[in-house]
Design an enzyme around this catalytic site. Structure first.
Site, PDB file in Angstrom:
ATOM      1  N   SER A  59      -8.224  -0.018  -5.262  1.00 20.98           N
ATOM      2  CA  SER A  59      -8.388   0.108  -3.883  1.00 20.98           C
ATOM      3  C   SER A  59     -10.120   0.377  -3.879  1.00 20.98           C
ATOM      4  CB  SER A  59      -7.781   1.371  -3.455  1.00 20.98           C
ATOM      5  OG  SER A  59      -7.432   1.225  -2.039  1.00 20.98           O
ATOM      6  N   LYS A  80       0.863  -1.103   0.116  1.00 22.25           N
ATOM      7  CA  LYS A  80       0.263  -0.059   0.053  1.00 22.25           C
ATOM      8  C   LYS A  80       1.054   1.158  -0.027  1.00 22.25           C
ATOM      9  CE  LYS A  80      -4.263   1.273  -0.079  1.00 22.25           C
ATOM     10  NZ  LYS A  80      -5.284   0.843  -1.161  1.00 22.25           N
TER      11      LYS A  80
END
Length: 593
Positions: free
Chosen positions: A386, A189
């Site tokens: 996402s 991430k």
């Protein structure tokens, strides 16, 4: 008192716009509408200029054209499909950008050009060079799909690969006393890294290298197929550069050397006697969107930009609509559900993510559509990562371009502690709190204490597990397998298909075909297209803009944008980014383009 002044400001701003600006806008719209209805010449050359940049989807706001917005990928695909069947359109002339184009958009435009050529019509592409920045390989791929690829004589063929830049603020923050405190799930991430690192972490470097290689390899393979050479030979010639235009011609990277005026003359000659060049946008306006025919309809629902909770004012009122507001998009899906003529929904998603709560609200509408017996097919644009993947995860079918960036199944959040940094400039930041211990957890004046950090980390873990559960249920994968391929990692569409996150490679046309199949609409039966959210009328847009007095400040910023005030435009962008990256959990992917 502040609200009073904003109210007064809103009233005067509204009066000014209503009496001065609105009449001008309405006259301009009327004139533009009249101009767009001029007949297309018998022998027409359509000129498609990609140098000004494109969005994924056309805005629904009628004032967006005053913000300088250009064409959209879907508009190009839709218009070329109509031009295929228009006997007056003989040739397409494409002006290529020097510095590249978003890879997924290039994939979709290439496919549309190939369909146009398959109808027996000619395509001439002209470039003023290919620069060694960004995704220039994607621009070249579009050019390679043409019948003839021209380049200006003084231009250079400097394309030699694919590059991407990352800016890391870790050392600067450390030097100036900014304490970046973030939780990320997990090591891929990478949106967090820009605040905490000074270089790529091993995971960051691995993930970026993988998707860049996938995009580069895919673009070369497509270009080689269209140029009728092997990918190995094309790659060797490209990477041997930079080349002059003459050398690029000798290596068969291009077909002709000449000025754009010469390319235009050749296009007109190919089109026939008395041929005229028509700008693509003018022709698109004259044709409008494809509506189709028939008793059954397929809804095309669109969403582009960061995903936020709320409605309406998530973007510059005179811009292209660069955010997805959860109330608006969910309502659009419910409108399609309630329309008895709609038998299936194609949901076009182009988003790097955003709020998990907003994403879940939209996903709930997708579930409702399926429960109502209306199949939902996702068509992924430039990004569906996402939160963009969250809202896609439980659809019946997912279609993505080979170069779409998707996945990024992860979550992050945190804060920047600014007290020490401001203290160096004689600015003191103090905090007062009433209530529980967690009330000041996101105060920028002090770091997390141990209890606050643990509570926040637990909330991040919950969001991550909720994300995993949705992907597991939607993709019919064991949770352990989802965790293995998740960890916040970005995948291209081609990679995502191989690991089960995507069902099919293609664009909006392939998604429509799949929706028709799932809805059991026979291939020989005509079908209508209904688009949601519906475009607003000028008066409806104005009403929304001035619906509450608190919007007055944003309206003034919008006016600054229409007057090309860079400070005002920057303010809009900052507001949007800050809303997307607000304190708490965020399912927002890094955006390397």
């Amino acid at each position: 008192m502040k609200q009073f002044f904003l109210t007064v400001l809103g009233v005067f701003t509204g009066l000014f716009l209503f009496l001065v600006v609105v009449p001008f806008i309405l006259i301009a719209i009327a004139v533009g509408s009249a101009t767009s209805k001029e007949p297309t010449p018998a022998n027409t050359v359509l000129e498609l200029d990609l140098r000004e940049g494109i969005t994924d989807q056309a805005p629904t706001n009628p004032f967006a054209l005053f913000g300088g917005g250009g064409l959209s990928t879907l508009q190009i695909v839709d218009t070329l499909a109509q031009a295929e069947d228009d006997g007056r359109v003989k040739v397409l002339l494409v002006r290529l950008p020097e510095a590249g184009i978003t890879p997924a958009a290039a994939d979709e435009i290439r496919q549309a050009i190939r369909r146009f050529r398959a109808s027996g019509k000619r395509v001439i592409a002209h470039a003023q060079g290919f620069q060694p920045v960004g995704a220039a390989v994607s621009s070249y791929m579009i050019g390679a799909s043409s019948s003839e690829l021209w380049m200006q004589n003084t231009s250079s063929f400097q394309l030699a690969g694919l590059s991407a830049e990352s800016v890391f603020l870790g050392r600067a923050f450390e030097k100036y006393g900014v304490n970046a405190q973030f939780e990320q799930r997990y090591e891929y991430k990478n949106a967090v890294n820009e605040f905490t690192e000074s270089d790529y972490t091993p995971a960051h470097r691995e993930a970026m290298g993988a998707w860049m290689t996938s995009i580069y390899t895919s673009a070369l393979a497509n270009a080689a197929q269209d140029r009728k050479v092997t990918p190995q030979a094309l790659r060797a010639n490209i990477e041997a550069g930079p080349h002059s235009s003459a050398e690029a011609l000798r290596r068969r990277l291009i077909d002709k050397v000449g000025q754009v005026e010469e390319a235009e003359a050749e296009a007109k000659r190919r089109a026939g006697k008395g041929a005229e060049i028509i700008e693509f946008g003018d022709y698109a306006a004259s044709k409008g969107a494809r509506n189709g025919a028939g008793k059954n309809a397929i809804a095309i629902v669109g969403g582009e930009g960061a995903i936020m909770t709320g409605t309406g004012g998530g973007a510059d009122p005179f811009g292209g609509g660069s955010s997805i507001m959860s109330d608006d998009l969910a309502e659009a899906i419910y409108d399609a559900i309630e329309d008895d003529a709609v038998k299936a929904i194609v949901f076009r998603v182009s988003s790097p993510g955003g709020s998990p709560d907003a994403s879940e609200q939209i996903l709930a509408a997708v579930r409702a559509a399926r429960a109502a017996g209306k199949p939902v097919v996702i068509s992924m644009g430039d990004y569906a990562a996402s939160g963009g993947y969250w809202i896609s995860s439980e659809a019946d079918w997912i279609v993505a371009q080979p170069s779409t960036l998707t996945g990024s199944i992860g979550v992050y959040g945190g804060k920047l502690v600014l007290a020490d940094a401001l203290g160096r400039f004689g600015i003191d930041m103090r905090n007062l709190t009433v209530g529980g211990e967690y009330a000041d957890a996101f105060s920028p004046s002090e770091p997390f204490d141990t209890a606050d950090r643990a509570a926040f980390a637990a909330s991040i873990d919950r969001t991550y597990e909720e994300f995993i559960a949705r992907v597991s249920r939607g993709r019919k994968l064991p949770p352990a397998r989802v965790r293995e391929i998740a960890r916040g990692r970005v995948w291209t569409g081609a990679q995502a298909r191989s690991i089960g996150l995507v069902d099919q490679l293609g664009g909006i046309e392939e998604a429509i075909a799949k929706a028709r199949q799932l809805a059991e609409i026979p291939n020989d039966e005509s079908v209508r297209f209904k688009r949601y959210p519906e475009s607003k009328s000028p008066f409806a847009a104005l009403s929304e803009m001035f619906g509450v007095s608190g919007e007055a400040a944003r309206v003034l910023v919008g006016i600054g944008a229409i007057m090309n005030d860079p400070e005002a435009e920057a303010a809009v962008r900052r507001l949007q980014t800050e809303r997307a990256r607000a304190s708490g959990a965020s399912v927002l992917a890094d955006q390397p383009y």
